[in-house]
Write a protein that holds these residues in place. Structure first.
Motif, PDB file in Angstrom:
ATOM      1  N   ASN A 414      -6.805  -2.322  -1.590  1.00 41.48           N
ATOM      2  CA  ASN A 414      -7.435  -2.750  -2.753  1.00 41.48           C
ATOM      3  C   ASN A 414      -6.743  -2.673  -4.162  1.00 41.48           C
ATOM      4  N   TYR A 415      -5.417  -2.978  -3.970  1.00 36.16           N
ATOM      5  CA  TYR A 415      -4.751  -3.238  -5.255  1.00 36.16           C
ATOM      6  C   TYR A 415      -4.679  -1.830  -5.804  1.00 36.16           C
ATOM      7  N   LEU A 416      -4.425  -0.766  -5.202  1.00 33.70           N
ATOM      8  CA  LEU A 416      -4.178   0.562  -5.856  1.00 33.70           C
ATOM      9  C   LEU A 416      -2.755   0.880  -5.882  1.00 33.70           C
ATOM     10  N   PRO A 417      -2.177   1.020  -6.858  1.00 34.14           N
ATOM     11  CA  PRO A 417      -0.771   1.419  -7.093  1.00 34.14           C
ATOM     12  C   PRO A 417      -0.250   2.592  -6.379  1.00 34.14           C
ATOM     13  N   LYS A 418       0.926   2.497  -5.854  1.00 31.29           N
ATOM     14  CA  LYS A 418       1.587   3.426  -5.095  1.00 31.29           C
ATOM     15  C   LYS A 418       2.059   4.503  -6.165  1.00 31.29           C
ATOM     16  N   PRO A 419       1.654   5.945  -5.980  1.00 25.05           N
ATOM     17  CA  PRO A 419       1.837   6.895  -6.604  1.00 25.05           C
ATOM     18  C   PRO A 419       3.303   7.277  -6.827  1.00 25.05           C
ATOM     19  N   SER A 429       9.973  19.669 -13.128  1.00 22.48           N
ATOM     20  CA  SER A 429       9.870  18.553 -12.209  1.00 22.48           C
ATOM     21  C   SER A 429      10.399  17.140 -12.970  1.00 22.48           C
ATOM     22  N   ARG A 430      10.738  16.234 -12.027  1.00 26.77           N
ATOM     23  CA  ARG A 430      11.515  15.033 -12.428  1.00 26.77           C
ATOM     24  C   ARG A 430      11.014  13.993 -11.609  1.00 26.77           C
ATOM     25  N   VAL A 431      10.715  12.831 -12.159  1.00 25.92           N
ATOM     26  CA  VAL A 431      10.331  11.647 -11.026  1.00 25.92           C
ATOM     27  C   VAL A 431      11.659  11.012 -10.385  1.00 25.92           C
ATOM     28  N   ILE A 432      11.578  10.958  -9.229  1.00 25.75           N
ATOM     29  CA  ILE A 432      12.382  10.371  -8.229  1.00 25.75           C
ATOM     30  C   ILE A 432      12.118   8.940  -7.820  1.00 25.75           C
ATOM     31  N   VAL A 433      10.917   8.723  -7.952  1.00 27.44           N
ATOM     32  CA  VAL A 433      10.329   7.275  -7.639  1.00 27.44           C
ATOM     33  C   VAL A 433       9.308   7.145  -8.356  1.00 27.44           C
ATOM     34  N   GLN A 434       9.296   6.069  -9.300  1.00 28.31           N
ATOM     35  CA  GLN A 434       8.425   5.854 -10.267  1.00 28.31           C
ATOM     36  C   GLN A 434       7.238   5.273  -9.616  1.00 28.31           C
ATOM     37  N   GLY A 435       5.943   5.670 -10.153  1.00 24.89           N
ATOM     38  CA  GLY A 435       4.587   5.221  -9.781  1.00 24.89           C
ATOM     39  C   GLY A 435       4.478   3.676 -10.199  1.00 24.89           C
ATOM     40  N   GLU A 436       3.653   2.950  -9.295  1.00 21.65           N
ATOM     41  CA  GLU A 436       3.796   1.730  -9.891  1.00 21.65           C
ATOM     42  C   GLU A 436       2.455   1.629 -10.878  1.00 21.65           C
ATOM     43  N   THR A 437       2.302   0.285 -11.565  1.00 22.67           N
ATOM     44  CA  THR A 437       1.205   0.168 -12.705  1.00 22.67           C
ATOM     45  C   THR A 437       0.499  -1.087 -11.929  1.00 22.67           C
ATOM     46  N   GLU A 438      -0.545  -1.368 -12.697  1.00 23.10           N
ATOM     47  CA  GLU A 438      -1.002  -2.596 -12.324  1.00 23.10           C
ATOM     48  C   GLU A 438      -0.257  -3.788 -12.826  1.00 23.10           C
ATOM     49  N   ASP A 439       0.789  -3.592 -13.925  1.00 23.81           N
ATOM     50  CA  ASP A 439       1.611  -4.822 -14.005  1.00 23.81           C
ATOM     51  C   ASP A 439       2.562  -5.186 -12.945  1.00 23.81           C
ATOM     52  N   ASP A 440       2.823  -4.050 -12.074  1.00 22.65           N
ATOM     53  CA  ASP A 440       3.745  -3.964 -10.974  1.00 22.65           C
ATOM     54  C   ASP A 440       2.882  -4.940  -9.956  1.00 22.65           C
ATOM     55  N   LEU A 441       1.748  -4.470  -9.611  1.00 23.50           N
ATOM     56  CA  LEU A 441       0.822  -5.309  -8.869  1.00 23.50           C
ATOM     57  C   LEU A 441       0.700  -6.769  -9.016  1.00 23.50           C
TER      58      LEU A 441
END
Length: 446
Positions: A414-419, A429-441
């Motif tokens: 359903n074109y949900l970006p991965k968290p 807290s620190r990001v170790i894998v960036q979440g996706e955006t609609e641009d990534d999709l």
């Protein structure tokens, strides 16, 4: 036993954080859940939801537990459970090895300088490109899975002037008491070479006939989410019989034995989980006994834990969107993620613990079904659970024990970006894998 079949719950039960199910640093502070010293409300504000949260101290401590319990043996983390650059760095720090099952997983490990000699390459259909890269990198072991792969690897090794250490993946016929989709040692499935049909023995003959390959041992993996050692004992005895056959037929004594992984964790109240020290002691005893009984020297043991290292240290954080009462049945609680970030319930009926974590509640428990926002009636995260009756849109729900096989199986349905994946430790807290955006999709679409 389903939630509606269990004894009635009190409101306090809904606020309890069971240490067997939640990350080791989990606690409630002013009603809200904190992990790694970080309030989940702050995590939702800073990083959004859905959000994968990984307790770094929990994961590292379990790596150390394995290194200690299996001292003198080899512990290779099964990267398929969850892999990213930061996990590889933790493995390197803690002295563990790594199993990879694709060229992509190998690329992650090599990108941060993980020692290739501590890598084992798995896979039932390794491509020429994957095998070539593994050879060029100098991975420590390649586990062969078919006659085609033996010939392919022998040719590539000759071309590169390499002599890789290889193991034969043996299908032992052991019946693991788990879901059919994660039982991997019966004959009628895609992995390995059958012991009962003689395919494994023939694979040994073909490898020994190729001077380009160094046969060092046998490999077995009987399945996943296994909580006792009985199946491993049966597998070890059958592998020992093959080792005797190899010795008698070829006058070759193989020095290594890999019994795989698949060790279980607790997902809900009452679940059993393997104790790491008891597991290590039990497997050593099994291997020693079966080899002594067979008149063989005891080989070096390798194990491949994945879920038991990262599973319990991870949670997934969601925001409640709707609360819909289906009178006489249950309440459907919809959150802002779903089967795209955790497909395990839909895939093979996995069960999870969910809790209201942005506050405590004294409301009565209500029988609930935690569901996602996808266009599938099977988009269910927790089929039956109890949540507080005053649950409302905007509340934060966490699903426990999601560190393994959730982000690694995630999709964009359903074109949900991965968290995103964030690590928490020491109140930071620190990001170790960036979440996706609609641009990534949309990237890559023409």
């Amino acid at each position: 036993m389903l939630p509606h079949e269990r004894p009635p719950l009190a409101p306090a039960d809904l606020n309890r954080i069971n240490p067997a199910i939640w990350p080791r640093t989990s606690t409630r502070t002013d009603g809200a859940l904190t992990v790694g010293g970080v309030d989940v409300r702050d995590l939702a504000r800073d990083h959004g939801t859905p959000l994968y949260v990984l307790d770094e101290d929990d994961v590292r401590s379990r790596m150390r537990d394995y290194a200690t319990a299996f001292a003198g043996s080899d512990v290779h983390y099964a990267g398929k459970a969850f892999l990213c650059k930061e996990i590889v760095r933790w493995l390197q720090d803690e002295g563990l090895g790594l199993d990879v099952a694709s060229g992509g997983e190998l690329a992650v490990a090599l990108s941060v300088g993980f020692p290739p000699e501590r890598i084992t390459m798995h896979g039932n259909n390794k491509s020429v490109a994957e095998l070539s890269r593994a050879l060029a990198a100098g991975v420590g072991h390649i586990v062969v899975d078919s006659y085609d792969e033996i010939a392919r690897l022998g040719y590539l090794a000759e071309q590169q002037g390499k002599r890789p250490k290889v193991m034969v993946r043996v299908t032992t016929g052991v019946e693991a008491h788990t879901h059919e989709f994660i039982a991997t040692a019966h004959d009628d499935q895609k992995f390995g070479l059958s012991l009962s049909t003689g395919a494994a023995a023939e694979a040994v003959r073909r490898i020994l006939a190729l001077p380009q390959l160094e046969l060092v041992g046998l490999h077995s993996h009987i399945g996943s989410q296994i909580v006792d050692t009985a199946g491993f004992e049966v597998a070890a005895r059958r592998l020992a019989a093959l080792l005797v056959q190899i010795k008698d037929e070829h006058d070759v004594v193989l020095p290594e034995l890999d019994l795989g992984g698949g060790y279980g964790i607790a997902y809900v109240e009452g679940d059993e989980a393997l104790d790491i020290k008891e597991l290590a002691d039990g497997l050593r005893e099994i291997v020693t006994k079966v080899c002594v009984d067979a008149g063989l020297p005891v080989p070096r043991l390798t194990v491949e834990p994945g879920r038991t290292i990262v599973g319990t240290g991870g949670i997934t954080l969601y925001e409640v969107g709707t609360v819909k009462d289906v009178e006489g049945l249950r309440t459907y609680v919809s959150i802002d993620g779903g089967m795209s970030d955790n497909v395990r319930t839909a895939l093979y009926g996995a069960d999870y613990t969910a809790a209201l974590v942005s506050r405590e509640s004294q409301a009565e428990p209500m029988l609930s079904r935690l569901v996602g926002k996808h266009c599938e009636s099977g988009d269910i995260l927790v089929r039956d659970c109890h949540l507080p009756a005053d649950l409302a849109p905007g509340d934060l729900i966490a699903v426990a024990s999601t560190g393994a096989y959730c982000r690694s199986l995630a999709s964009n349905y359903n074109y949900l970006p991965k968290p995103a994946v964030v690590a928490v430790s020491g109140g930071v807290s620190r990001v170790i894998v960036q979440g996706e955006t609609e641009d990534d999709l949309l990237r890559g679409q023409l």
